[in-house]
Design an enzyme around this catalytic site. Structure first.
Site, mmCIF file in Angstrom:
data_model
loop_
_atom_site.group_PDB
_atom_site.id
_atom_site.type_symbol
_atom_site.label_atom_id
_atom_site.label_comp_id
_atom_site.label_asym_id
_atom_site.label_seq_id
_atom_site.Cartn_x
_atom_site.Cartn_y
_atom_site.Cartn_z
ATOM 1 N N HIS A 55 0.878 -1.172 0.000
ATOM 2 C CA HIS A 55 0.000 0.000 0.000
ATOM 3 C C HIS A 55 0.914 1.219 0.000
ATOM 4 C CE1 HIS A 55 -2.401 -3.042 2.171
ATOM 5 N NE2 HIS A 55 -3.440 -2.457 1.631
ATOM 6 N N ASP A 58 2.346 1.721 3.372
ATOM 7 C CA ASP A 58 3.282 0.719 3.926
ATOM 8 C C ASP A 58 4.704 1.220 3.724
ATOM 9 O OD1 ASP A 58 1.095 -0.924 4.314
ATOM 10 O OD2 ASP A 58 1.465 -2.133 2.520
ATOM 11 N N MET A 89 2.722 -5.685 -7.665
ATOM 12 C CA MET A 89 1.384 -5.156 -7.364
ATOM 13 C C MET A 89 1.480 -4.022 -6.343
ATOM 14 S SD MET A 89 -1.024 -5.333 -4.685
ATOM 15 C CE MET A 89 -1.640 -6.795 -3.871
ATOM 16 N N GLU A 182 -10.856 -6.793 -5.171
ATOM 17 C CA GLU A 182 -10.870 -7.844 -4.138
ATOM 18 C C GLU A 182 -12.144 -7.774 -3.307
ATOM 19 O OE1 GLU A 182 -7.343 -7.791 -1.753
ATOM 20 O OE2 GLU A 182 -8.220 -9.042 -0.185
ATOM 21 N N LYS A 184 -14.788 -8.935 -0.203
ATOM 22 C CA LYS A 184 -14.822 -9.420 1.186
ATOM 23 C C LYS A 184 -16.244 -9.181 1.688
ATOM 24 C CE LYS A 184 -12.311 -9.067 5.538
ATOM 25 N NZ LYS A 184 -11.238 -8.396 6.286
ATOM 26 N N GLU A 218 -9.509 -13.753 -2.516
ATOM 27 C CA GLU A 218 -8.714 -14.144 -1.348
ATOM 28 C C GLU A 218 -9.357 -15.360 -0.678
ATOM 29 O OE1 GLU A 218 -7.150 -11.249 1.474
ATOM 30 O OE2 GLU A 218 -7.841 -12.530 3.123
ATOM 31 N N HIS A 221 -11.462 -14.539 2.427
ATOM 32 C CA HIS A 221 -12.693 -13.780 2.226
ATOM 33 C C HIS A 221 -13.810 -14.643 1.644
ATOM 34 C CE1 HIS A 221 -10.046 -9.904 2.058
ATOM 35 N NE2 HIS A 221 -9.910 -10.595 3.168
ATOM 36 N N ASP A 246 -4.907 -13.672 -3.643
ATOM 37 C CA ASP A 246 -4.456 -13.542 -2.250
ATOM 38 C C ASP A 246 -4.573 -14.907 -1.580
ATOM 39 O OD1 ASP A 246 -3.957 -10.888 -2.619
ATOM 40 O OD2 ASP A 246 -5.404 -10.155 -1.141
ATOM 41 N N ASP A 256 -11.661 -12.476 9.902
ATOM 42 C CA ASP A 256 -10.701 -12.638 8.794
ATOM 43 C C ASP A 256 -9.350 -13.068 9.365
ATOM 44 O OD1 ASP A 256 -9.529 -12.422 6.282
ATOM 45 O OD2 ASP A 256 -9.196 -10.269 6.474
ATOM 46 N N ASP A 258 -6.616 -14.701 7.967
ATOM 47 C CA ASP A 258 -5.375 -14.478 7.193
ATOM 48 C C ASP A 258 -4.227 -15.385 7.660
ATOM 49 O OD1 ASP A 258 -6.600 -12.467 5.692
ATOM 50 O OD2 ASP A 258 -5.881 -10.854 6.981
ATOM 51 N N ASP A 292 -1.311 -13.130 1.217
ATOM 52 C CA ASP A 292 -1.865 -12.045 2.032
ATOM 53 C C ASP A 292 -2.228 -12.654 3.382
ATOM 54 O OD1 ASP A 292 -2.918 -9.805 3.074
ATOM 55 O OD2 ASP A 292 -4.728 -9.763 1.854
HETATM 56 C C1 GLT Z 1 -5.813 -5.646 4.185
HETATM 57 C C2 GLT Z 1 -6.869 -6.637 3.761
HETATM 58 C C3 GLT Z 1 -6.442 -7.459 2.623
HETATM 59 C C4 GLT Z 1 -6.233 -6.682 1.366
HETATM 60 C C5 GLT Z 1 -5.125 -5.723 1.452
HETATM 61 C C6 GLT Z 1 -5.100 -4.865 0.221
HETATM 62 S S1 GLT Z 1 -5.073 -4.833 2.891
HETATM 63 O O1 GLT Z 1 -4.809 -6.292 4.883
HETATM 64 O O2 GLT Z 1 -7.199 -7.449 4.869
HETATM 65 O O3 GLT Z 1 -7.285 -8.532 2.369
HETATM 66 O O4 GLT Z 1 -5.864 -7.592 0.356
HETATM 67 O O5 GLT Z 1 -5.623 -3.595 0.435
HETATM 68 MN MN MN Z 2 -6.414 -9.629 0.698
HETATM 69 MN MN MN Z 3 -8.125 -11.283 4.629
#
Ligand code: GLT
Ligand code: MN
Ligand code: MN
Length: 396
Positions: A55, A58, A89, A182, A184, A218, A221, A246, A256, A258, A292
């Site tokens: 980002h 970042d 990206m 993306e 979610k 993702e 998500h 992702d 979420d 991750d 991600d």
């Molecule tokens: C954030 C989010 C991710 C996205 C990122 C891109 S930022 O961490 O949870 O799923 O991919 O903006």
């Molecule tokens: Mn993501």
């Molecule tokens: Mn996520």
């Protein structure tokens, strides 16, 4: 070095925000110090990664004066050259600052929308300067809790206006970038607009430059929504819209998470890798394999690099297993007996002649239904490949 150790040719990437995540959550403070982007580059290069994604904030702190921005970018570019890492990206942080509390491109206040658009123009410039060819849009704050605050149709229209504006900007500047949207379903908003990859695929067809825009599904998500990531990715691939991905892990019904790639639902992870790698003789996803994900909050920096290596190794191990599965003679045999290929041409493309032939086919529903399909066997063979009991042609 083992054959599963990552190398740059594997095209594995991580967000600066992933390995750099200090472990803050809604209930607790950071547990690790913030890592400098240049340090992250060096460590990821040592681990065998191909590149990093970022980002705007970042790398360049929010509100940094132009001279500071330029110095940071210069230093980062030097580290890219030194390590051989790339930035495939880039994206915009449109969620941290309080100005985005009611969304960015969809906010009711047009000043917020103007601010979001301008911030994105600057972030696209930054991405272009670093060589990024894919630009991600994750509309984390584009949603609502008090749904009476705006007509959701207006939110969609505003999102479209923003993307159309930005597509024209990228064309005008000749950046040669593509956009990846993306989805979610929720978090941080109660409900997020365009909550699934499927809904985004339709939205893209309503844009002024649909050819420039694809998706960035993702694992976490799609899984949060109880959907199949494999099906979402397959639909995107079939539409030539898988512009980025992702990778992480997630359990249904949770926040979420991750998590490290493959660390939950190994079967879905296996099928996803198989799909991306074009196993079964189909087209392959050619873009970067982006993680991600975040290290567990229990980890110090040693655990962070363990986490990064773990994501990449699991991917490569699953790739080898998928290849072995597709080459397994019993699997080939089971799949070959599944379908009645000889009548397939009849089922595609209407004509009166085909209709006539279709009606004349001797089809007995009860007879057809009697046949078992052998999917138990097929799935168990797959499980045994995943579990490692069916290596190198052994069928014992
Ligand atoms: C954030 C989010 C991710 C996205 C990122 C891109 S930022 O961490 O949870 O799923 O991919 O903006
Ligand atoms: Mn993501
Ligand atoms: Mn996520």
């Amino acid at each position: 070095m083992s054959r599963f150790d990552p190398i740059p040719e594997d095209r594995f990437t991580f967000g600066l925000w992933t390995v750099g995540n200090p472990g803050r959550d809604p209930f607790g403070d950071a547990v690790r110090p913030v890592l400098h982007p240049v340090h992250i580059l060096r460590k990821l290069a040592e681990c065998g990664a191909f590149g990093v994604n970022l980002h705007d904030n970042d790398l360049v702190p929010f509100g940094a004066p132009a001279a500071e921005r330029d110095r940071i970018v210069r230093e980062f570019k030097a580290a890219l050259a030194e390590t051989g890492m790339v930035v495939p990206m880039a994206t915009t942080n449109l969620f941290t600052h309080p100005v985005f509390k009611d969304g960015a491109f969809t906010a009711n206040d047009s000043k917020v929308r103007a601010y979001a658009l301008r911030k994105t123009l600057d972030a696209i410039d930054l991405g272009a300067e670093l060589g990024a060819k894919i630009y991600v849009f994750w509309g984390g704050r584009e949603g609502s809790e008090a749904d009476a605050c705006r007509d959701p149709r207006d939110a969609i229209k505003r999102f479209r206006d923003a993307l159309d504006f930005l597509c024209e900007y990228v064309r005008d500047r000749g950046y040669g970038m593509k956009f990846a949207l993306e989805a979610k379903p929720n978090e941080p908003r109660g409900d997020i607009y365009l909550p699934t990859t499927g809904s985004i695929l339709h939205f893209i067809s309503t844009l002024s430059h649909p050819e420039m825009v694809g998706v960035n599904p993702e694992v976490a998500h799609e899984t949060m929504a109880g959907l199949s990531m494999v099906h979402a990715v397959a639909q995107a691939m079939e539409a030539n819209k898988l512009f980025h991905i992702d990778l992480n892990a997630q359990r249904i019904g949770r926040y979420d998470q991750d998590l490290r790639f493959g660390s939950e639902d190994l079967k879905q992870a296996f099928l996803l890798v198989r799909l991306l790698e074009g196993m079964g003789g189909r087209g392959r996803y050619e873009g970067p394999r982006h993680f991600d994900a975040h290290p567990y909050r229990t980890e110090d920096e040693t655990g962070v690099w363990e986490f990064a290596r773990g994501c990449m190794r699991t991917y490569k191990i699953l790739k080898a297993k998928a290849k072995a599965f597709d080459a397994d003679p019993e699997v080939i045999d089971l799949l070959a007996h599944q379908e009645s290929w000889e009548i397939d041409p009849l089922l595609k493309g209407y004509s009166r002649e085909k209709e006539r032939k279709l009606r004349a086919l001797p089809l007995d529903a009860n007879d057809i239904a009697r046949r078992g399909l052998g999917y138990e066997r097929l799935d168990q063979i797959m499980m045994e490949h995943i579990l490692g009991t069916r290596d190198a042609g052994s069928t014992s």
